[in-house]
Scaffold this motif. Sequence first.
Motif, PDB file in Angstrom:
ATOM      1  N   GLN A   8       0.682  -1.260  -0.070  1.00  0.00           N
ATOM      2  CA  GLN A   8       0.014  -0.032  -0.085  1.00  0.00           C
ATOM      3  C   GLN A   8       0.871   1.156  -0.068  1.00  0.00           C
ATOM      4  N   TRP A   9       0.397   2.247  -0.597  1.00  0.00           N
ATOM      5  CA  TRP A   9       1.005   3.530  -0.447  1.00  0.00           C
ATOM      6  C   TRP A   9       0.130   4.716   0.135  1.00  0.00           C
ATOM      7  N   GLN A  10       0.638   5.573   0.783  1.00  0.00           N
ATOM      8  CA  GLN A  10       0.040   6.604   1.355  1.00  0.00           C
ATOM      9  C   GLN A  10      -0.176   7.941   0.605  1.00  0.00           C
ATOM     10  N   ASP A  11      -1.422   8.317   0.176  1.00  0.00           N
ATOM     11  CA  ASP A  11      -1.742   9.675  -0.616  1.00  0.00           C
ATOM     12  C   ASP A  11      -1.276  10.751   0.162  1.00  0.00           C
ATOM     13  N   GLN A  12      -1.457  11.829  -0.485  1.00  0.00           N
ATOM     14  CA  GLN A  12      -1.357  13.120   0.222  1.00  0.00           C
ATOM     15  C   GLN A  12      -2.481  13.666   1.400  1.00  0.00           C
ATOM     16  N   PHE A  13      -3.492  13.004   1.484  1.00  0.00           N
ATOM     17  CA  PHE A  13      -4.275  13.278   2.699  1.00  0.00           C
ATOM     18  C   PHE A  13      -4.067  12.091   3.659  1.00  0.00           C
ATOM     19  N   GLY A  14      -2.924  11.360   3.721  1.00  0.00           N
ATOM     20  CA  GLY A  14      -2.618  10.260   4.883  1.00  0.00           C
ATOM     21  C   GLY A  14      -3.428   8.997   4.644  1.00  0.00           C
ATOM     22  N   LYS A  15      -4.206   8.659   3.669  1.00  0.00           N
ATOM     23  CA  LYS A  15      -4.914   7.566   3.251  1.00  0.00           C
ATOM     24  C   LYS A  15      -3.896   6.563   2.637  1.00  0.00           C
ATOM     25  N   TRP A  16      -4.360   5.168   3.071  1.00  0.00           N
ATOM     26  CA  TRP A  16      -3.321   4.014   2.613  1.00  0.00           C
ATOM     27  C   TRP A  16      -4.236   3.714   1.304  1.00  0.00           C
ATOM     28  N   GLN A  17      -3.689   3.499   0.137  1.00  0.00           N
ATOM     29  CA  GLN A  17      -4.318   3.061  -1.248  1.00  0.00           C
ATOM     30  C   GLN A  17      -3.489   1.947  -1.453  1.00  0.00           C
ATOM     31  N   GLN A  18      -4.341   0.907  -1.777  1.00  0.00           N
ATOM     32  CA  GLN A  18      -3.561  -0.417  -2.270  1.00  0.00           C
ATOM     33  C   GLN A  18      -2.979  -0.318  -3.799  1.00  0.00           C
ATOM     34  N   TYR A  19      -1.776  -0.926  -3.786  1.00  0.00           N
ATOM     35  CA  TYR A  19      -1.089  -0.959  -4.912  1.00  0.00           C
ATOM     36  C   TYR A  19      -0.806  -2.354  -5.559  1.00  0.00           C
ATOM     37  N   GLN A  20      -0.581  -3.224  -4.817  1.00  0.00           N
ATOM     38  CA  GLN A  20      -0.372  -4.650  -5.308  1.00  0.00           C
ATOM     39  C   GLN A  20      -0.382  -5.631  -4.379  1.00  0.00           C
ATOM     40  N   THR A  21      -0.652  -7.087  -4.775  1.00  0.00           N
ATOM     41  CA  THR A  21      -0.736  -8.132  -3.917  1.00  0.00           C
ATOM     42  C   THR A  21       0.380  -8.965  -4.264  1.00  0.00           C
ATOM     43  N   VAL A  22       1.069  -9.680  -3.466  1.00  0.00           N
ATOM     44  CA  VAL A  22       2.421 -10.294  -3.779  1.00  0.00           C
ATOM     45  C   VAL A  22       2.560 -11.537  -2.964  1.00  0.00           C
ATOM     46  N   HIS A  23       3.072 -12.585  -3.187  1.00  0.00           N
ATOM     47  CA  HIS A  23       3.034 -13.804  -2.456  1.00  0.00           C
ATOM     48  C   HIS A  23       4.289 -13.877  -1.662  1.00  0.00           C
ATOM     49  N   HIS A  24       5.462 -13.337  -2.110  1.00  0.00           N
ATOM     50  CA  HIS A  24       6.643 -13.484  -1.408  1.00  0.00           C
ATOM     51  C   HIS A  24       7.071 -12.293  -0.809  1.00  0.00           C
ATOM     52  N   GLU A  25       7.352 -12.360   0.320  1.00  0.00           N
ATOM     53  CA  GLU A  25       7.566 -11.114   1.205  1.00  0.00           C
ATOM     54  C   GLU A  25       8.989 -10.192   0.923  1.00  0.00           C
ATOM     55  N   GLY A  26       9.947 -10.936   0.296  1.00  0.00           N
ATOM     56  CA  GLY A  26      11.282 -10.565  -0.198  1.00  0.00           C
ATOM     57  C   GLY A  26      11.018  -9.646  -1.286  1.00  0.00           C
ATOM     58  N   ASN A  27      10.176 -10.329  -2.213  1.00  0.00           N
ATOM     59  CA  ASN A  27       9.742  -9.307  -3.585  1.00  0.00           C
ATOM     60  C   ASN A  27       8.784  -8.347  -3.238  1.00  0.00           C
ATOM     61  N   ALA A  28       8.100  -8.600  -2.371  1.00  0.00           N
ATOM     62  CA  ALA A  28       7.173  -7.337  -1.927  1.00  0.00           C
ATOM     63  C   ALA A  28       7.994  -6.165  -1.463  1.00  0.00           C
ATOM     64  N   TYR A  29       8.918  -6.516  -0.576  1.00  0.00           N
ATOM     65  CA  TYR A  29       9.607  -5.159   0.013  1.00  0.00           C
ATOM     66  C   TYR A  29      10.680  -4.794  -0.904  1.00  0.00           C
ATOM     67  N   GLN A  30      11.132  -5.691  -1.959  1.00  0.00           N
ATOM     68  CA  GLN A  30      11.992  -4.924  -2.925  1.00  0.00           C
ATOM     69  C   GLN A  30      10.964  -4.090  -4.035  1.00  0.00           C
TER      70      GLN A  30
END
Length: 58
Positions: A8-30
Amino acid sequence: MSINIIIQWQDQFGKWQQYQTVHHEGNAYQIAKQRARSTGKRHRLVDESGALLDLIDP
């Protein structure tokens, strides 16, 4: 059993918006780290239950 990591990413209003779903934590972090750097916005990794796994600042 695989766990879904939601990026998720945080928009200019402080709300969290979903970007993508990943199955591997290492890939998600990168992915989140790269995208935080390129967009200049804060990103976070959460699991399916909404628990915070990591917070990435640009």
